[in-house]
Design a protein around this motif. Sequence first.
Motif, PDB file in Angstrom:
ATOM      1  N   ALA A   1      -7.940   1.292   7.167  1.00 32.54           N
ATOM      2  CA  ALA A   1      -7.929   2.655   6.622  1.00 32.54           C
ATOM      3  C   ALA A   1      -6.554   3.280   6.737  1.00 32.54           C
ATOM      4  N   ARG A   2      -5.887   3.054   7.845  1.00 33.36           N
ATOM      5  CA  ARG A   2      -4.549   3.603   8.032  1.00 33.36           C
ATOM      6  C   ARG A   2      -3.561   2.966   7.057  1.00 33.36           C
ATOM      7  N   THR A   3      -3.671   1.675   6.847  1.00 34.72           N
ATOM      8  CA  THR A   3      -2.739   0.961   5.983  1.00 34.72           C
ATOM      9  C   THR A   3      -2.952   1.306   4.510  1.00 34.72           C
ATOM     10  N   LEU A   4      -4.202   1.534   4.120  1.00 35.12           N
ATOM     11  CA  LEU A   4      -4.529   1.789   2.710  1.00 35.12           C
ATOM     12  C   LEU A   4      -4.767   3.270   2.433  1.00 35.12           C
ATOM     13  N   ARG A   5      -4.168   4.136   3.206  1.00 37.09           N
ATOM     14  CA  ARG A   5      -4.406   5.576   3.064  1.00 37.09           C
ATOM     15  C   ARG A   5      -3.794   6.129   1.774  1.00 37.09           C
TER      16      ARG A   5
ATOM     17  N   TRP B   1      -2.704   4.044  -1.513  1.00 35.08           N
ATOM     18  CA  TRP B   1      -1.600   3.086  -1.549  1.00 35.08           C
ATOM     19  C   TRP B   1      -1.677   2.154  -0.341  1.00 35.08           C
ATOM     20  N   HIS B   2      -1.221   0.921  -0.528  1.00 40.52           N
ATOM     21  CA  HIS B   2      -1.006   0.013   0.595  1.00 40.52           C
ATOM     22  C   HIS B   2       0.367   0.288   1.181  1.00 40.52           C
ATOM     23  N   HIS B   3       0.402   0.664   2.447  1.00 44.40           N
ATOM     24  CA  HIS B   3       1.657   0.965   3.132  1.00 44.40           C
ATOM     25  C   HIS B   3       2.172  -0.318   3.788  1.00 44.40           C
ATOM     26  N   THR B   4       3.277  -0.821   3.269  1.00 50.76           N
ATOM     27  CA  THR B   4       3.747  -2.156   3.644  1.00 50.76           C
ATOM     28  C   THR B   4       4.459  -2.198   4.988  1.00 50.76           C
TER      29      THR B   4
END
Length: 506
Positions: free
Chosen positions: A371-375, A378-381
Amino acid sequence: MAVHGFTLYDMIVRGASLYGDAPAVIQGERTLSFRDYHRRVDALAGGLAGLGIGRGDRVCILAQNDAAYLELYGACARQGIVAYPINWRLTGPEVERVVGRAAPKMFVADASTLGVVAGWPAALPSVGHWYQFGGSAGAGFTPFAALYREDAPAPAVVGPDDAFAAISTAAVDVVPRGAVLTHANVIAANLVAAAGFGLTPADRYLLALPLFHITALGTALAHMHAGGASVVVARYDAEEAVRLIDRHRVTHVSDFPPVLSTLLDAAEKLGSRLPSLRDVAGLDAPATIQRLHESTGATFWTGFGQSETTGFVSLQRVRDRPGAAGRPVAIAGIGLVDDDDREVPVETPGEIVVRGPLVFQGYFGQPDVTARTLRNGWHHTGDVGRLDAGGYLHYIGRKPEKELIKPGGENVYPVEVETVIMQMEGVSGVCVYGVPDVRWGEAVKAVVEVAPAGRYTAQQVADHVGSTIARFKRPHVVVFADALPRTAAGTVDRAAVKTRWGTSPS
């Protein structure tokens, strides 16, 4: 399956129908046609179904490249099973932690990894089935060849959004995270690669990078989708690679240092100009890329991508814009944001974020991290870059809190190495970071605070790390200090360490 669905098993069925007796997989003197591959995938799926392994179950694989490895990926796709490959360079305790997270119903090893998992079938009863690639097996393991059967049941009901594989990423929180890729992710990546590289049934891929990496797996499946063949190598050897490229007229090679430099050295030694080679894709030093262009007719391609994006989301020939990482591929949106997720202007550094059908489903068994990464859609790389006025992405590096070192294409998180070094008696502080390396692209450097002075040698520190975690995580450079600079909070000041001890490999 819904009328609009198309899975990797559908790709296999299509390949058998369209390309029939054309080669799909080549290993040594053995060639599997598309029809052979389809038939063997079905037979293997029958064996898996007979063991009660089905949709959503995991199968862990700790093995070097083999045709049977590709068949297992295909059988998993057919039955909706999640393939969970593991880096065979990891130590036994590291592998065990991955197995603990994956909770597989089956574990598959090979002769090269049997020593790492010896005794595990008795020690880990939660894993019901233990197999070894080949026709023979060690104690507690069953020969993988015994799984193939002709009375396979009908394929399971599998949809495009079902999980296909969990590709391990770096050990951010000690255990490598498993990036779950769906059938739709991989099909989309296949089409991106086929369009980008112009893949056709005439193409041949040297499958020499490990199949636990998205680069190797994704490029092999893209060639299969396009009707091309993969030439399988258990593990990379430069002179063998030159001979196979010339023998099978290989057109495509994937590269992480030192693959290309050693390949060119071997080609020069053996008197080959690698005439069939058309494309080399990956990352390497400018001098090595220039050497490729000067000594062969091949083109070097580079871009930006991760396991979490099923490979490249930007791509270019290096000659198109030297120093850049390409423009977004046709089905990927790429943005740059600040720490508050606000878009930054052109030419301004920001975190690279990605959206589109190439973005993974999430991290296996880690909903909060997902959830944090795909907030915010967007996917946060965790990577920092900038976009120029022409839409080209320029890679800058990892965000400080997600610092990553990539020796030879492997992922090493500094905190993991620091934790191991801190276990040494007398060590009161350590800072680990990456430095340029001619052979491997990047190497691990450790600055160690220890008392008394002279207590350890650099080799002793490297040996301690190599005996505790994977050897590729060992520091190549170790510097000792009486005291490391610290922040007001008392933590090691990483920026100050790098400024004082430098980022040179010495």
